[in-house]
Enzyme design. Structure first.
Site, PDB file in Angstrom:
ATOM      1  N   ASP A  38       0.867  -1.182   0.000  1.00 55.36           N
ATOM      2  CA  ASP A  38       0.000   0.000   0.000  1.00 55.36           C
ATOM      3  C   ASP A  38       0.901   1.228   0.000  1.00 55.36           C
ATOM      4  O   ASP A  38       1.524   1.542   1.015  1.00 55.36           O
ATOM      5  CB  ASP A  38      -0.900  -0.034   1.230  1.00 55.36           C
ATOM      6  CG  ASP A  38      -1.772   1.217   1.362  1.00 55.36           C
ATOM      7  OD1 ASP A  38      -1.725   2.076   0.458  1.00 55.36           O
ATOM      8  OD2 ASP A  38      -2.476   1.328   2.380  1.00 55.36           O
ATOM      9  N   ALA A  62      -1.886   3.602  -8.549  1.00 56.14           N
ATOM     10  CA  ALA A  62      -2.526   4.908  -8.708  1.00 56.14           C
ATOM     11  C   ALA A  62      -4.016   4.793  -8.432  1.00 56.14           C
ATOM     12  O   ALA A  62      -4.616   3.724  -8.572  1.00 56.14           O
ATOM     13  CB  ALA A  62      -2.316   5.441 -10.123  1.00 56.14           C
ATOM     14  N   THR A 103       0.026  11.163 -16.424  1.00 52.55           N
ATOM     15  CA  THR A 103      -1.126  11.228 -17.316  1.00 52.55           C
ATOM     16  C   THR A 103      -1.214  12.501 -18.150  1.00 52.55           C
ATOM     17  O   THR A 103      -0.681  13.546 -17.753  1.00 52.55           O
ATOM     18  CB  THR A 103      -2.419  11.110 -16.465  1.00 52.55           C
ATOM     19  OG1 THR A 103      -3.569  11.310 -17.271  1.00 52.55           O
ATOM     20  CG2 THR A 103      -2.445  12.159 -15.358  1.00 52.55           C
ATOM     21  N   TYR A 127      -8.462  14.190 -10.405  1.00 53.65           N
ATOM     22  CA  TYR A 127      -7.504  13.165 -10.796  1.00 53.65           C
ATOM     23  C   TYR A 127      -6.232  13.794 -11.363  1.00 53.65           C
ATOM     24  O   TYR A 127      -5.120  13.474 -10.931  1.00 53.65           O
ATOM     25  CB  TYR A 127      -8.136  12.230 -11.837  1.00 53.65           C
ATOM     26  CG  TYR A 127      -7.145  11.311 -12.506  1.00 53.65           C
ATOM     27  CD1 TYR A 127      -6.511  10.296 -11.794  1.00 53.65           C
ATOM     28  CD2 TYR A 127      -6.818  11.472 -13.850  1.00 53.65           C
ATOM     29  CE1 TYR A 127      -5.583   9.460 -12.403  1.00 53.65           C
ATOM     30  CE2 TYR A 127      -5.906  10.637 -14.476  1.00 53.65           C
ATOM     31  CZ  TYR A 127      -5.293   9.640 -13.750  1.00 53.65           C
ATOM     32  OH  TYR A 127      -4.367   8.824 -14.356  1.00 53.65           O
ATOM     33  N   LYS A 131      -2.416  13.719  -9.712  1.00 53.58           N
ATOM     34  CA  LYS A 131      -1.278  13.146 -10.435  1.00 53.58           C
ATOM     35  C   LYS A 131      -0.168  14.182 -10.624  1.00 53.58           C
ATOM     36  O   LYS A 131       1.024  13.860 -10.529  1.00 53.58           O
ATOM     37  CB  LYS A 131      -1.731  12.598 -11.788  1.00 53.58           C
ATOM     38  CG  LYS A 131      -2.600  11.352 -11.702  1.00 53.58           C
ATOM     39  CD  LYS A 131      -1.879  10.144 -11.117  1.00 53.58           C
ATOM     40  CE  LYS A 131      -0.847   9.585 -12.064  1.00 53.58           C
ATOM     41  NZ  LYS A 131      -0.178   8.370 -11.492  1.00 53.58           N
TER      42      LYS A 131
END
Length: 260
Positions: A38, A62, A103, A127, A131
């Site tokens: 984790d 992710a 991303t 999101y 990231k």
């Protein structure tokens, strides 16, 4: 033999790397899924690193649900930002080179032409913001790292657009697909091979990278391509729609200028 840790091993990319491992006898892979490692738990990471000496870590772990991230931003940031920082810190302390996956959603989509690694980031959803914060922490904490941004990932594993379109078409369901977003679909197998090439070639050209399959698509044109490749186009009712309601905002044009 090179020792490589792969986090998030049950995701699309992790599973694609697992499929390829037989082609890389010079690498000893250590695959860890989220139950075994984790990344949001520092003790969990420390335990794995205490028992092994890794040359590389490929961080595939992710939080990737763009829609639900808007409703639970704390979870998205816990994994994508804090979790990434935890991995980066441990890699730096142990001399492990990190290959971190990011991303196209770190961009707002307003540029209208392919994004380069020099372009200014400006995420428009949780999101993407989480990231980007992970990227920032890797840069701050490490000297030897690769941040590989990719887009519209698909494979035979997990949940993705390709599999959804194929499943619906095979059941004879009509499709309504938006053409309001443009990006580069990328097969996870190709991304995996690119990442492994960085390792095998011993690249020292550290820093930010963009990797996609290089062909621009809207979701609609990608769906048409999927149906054609599977001989389903003539059997499927496909409607092009301008706006497909989603909770999270998405960049209109998020094509990455892939360097490969």
């Amino acid at each position: 033999m090179l020792s490589v840790l792969v986090t998030g091993a049950n995701g699309q990319l992790g599973k694609s790397i697992q499929e390829l491992q037989g082609d890389y006898p010079e690498i000893e892979f250590h695959f860890k899924n989220s139950g075994e490692l984790d990344i949001s738990n520092e003790n969990s990471i420390a335990e794995v690193f205490a028992n092994n000496k890794f040359d590389y870590c490929i961080n595939c772990a992710a939080y990737t649900n763009v829609e639900i991230a808007e409703r639970e931003p704390q979870k998205a940031f816990l994994v994508n930002s804090q979790g990434t920082a935890n991995i980066a810190r441990e890699c730096e302390a142990n001399g492990t080179i990190l290959i971190h996956i990011s991303t196209d959603y770190v961009f707002d989509g307003a540029k209208g032409e392919p994004y380069t690694i020099l372009d200014k980031t400006n995420p428009i959803n949780v999101y993407g913001a989480s990231k980007l914060e992970g990227e920032v922490k890797v840069r701050a904490l490490m000297k030897r790292f690769f941040i590989v941004r990719t887009s519209w990932l698909y494979s035979e594993f997990g949940n993705n657009f390709y599999k959804t379109i194929l499943a619906k078409a095979q059941k004879g369901e009509p499709l309504s697909i938006t053409d309001a977003q443009t990006g580069c679909p990328t097969h996870a197998d190709n991304l995996a091979k690119y990442i492994l090439s960085l390792i095998i070639l011993g690249s020292t050209d550290y820093g930010l990278k963009h990797f996609t399959d290089g062909v621009e698509h809207t979701w609609y044109s990608f769906a048409i391509d999927i149906l054609k490749k599977n001989s389903l186009l003539e059997k499927t009712e496909v409607q092009k729609v301008k706006n497909y309601r989603t909770f999270a905002r998405r960049p209109v044009y998020s094509v990455l200028e892939s360097e490969h």
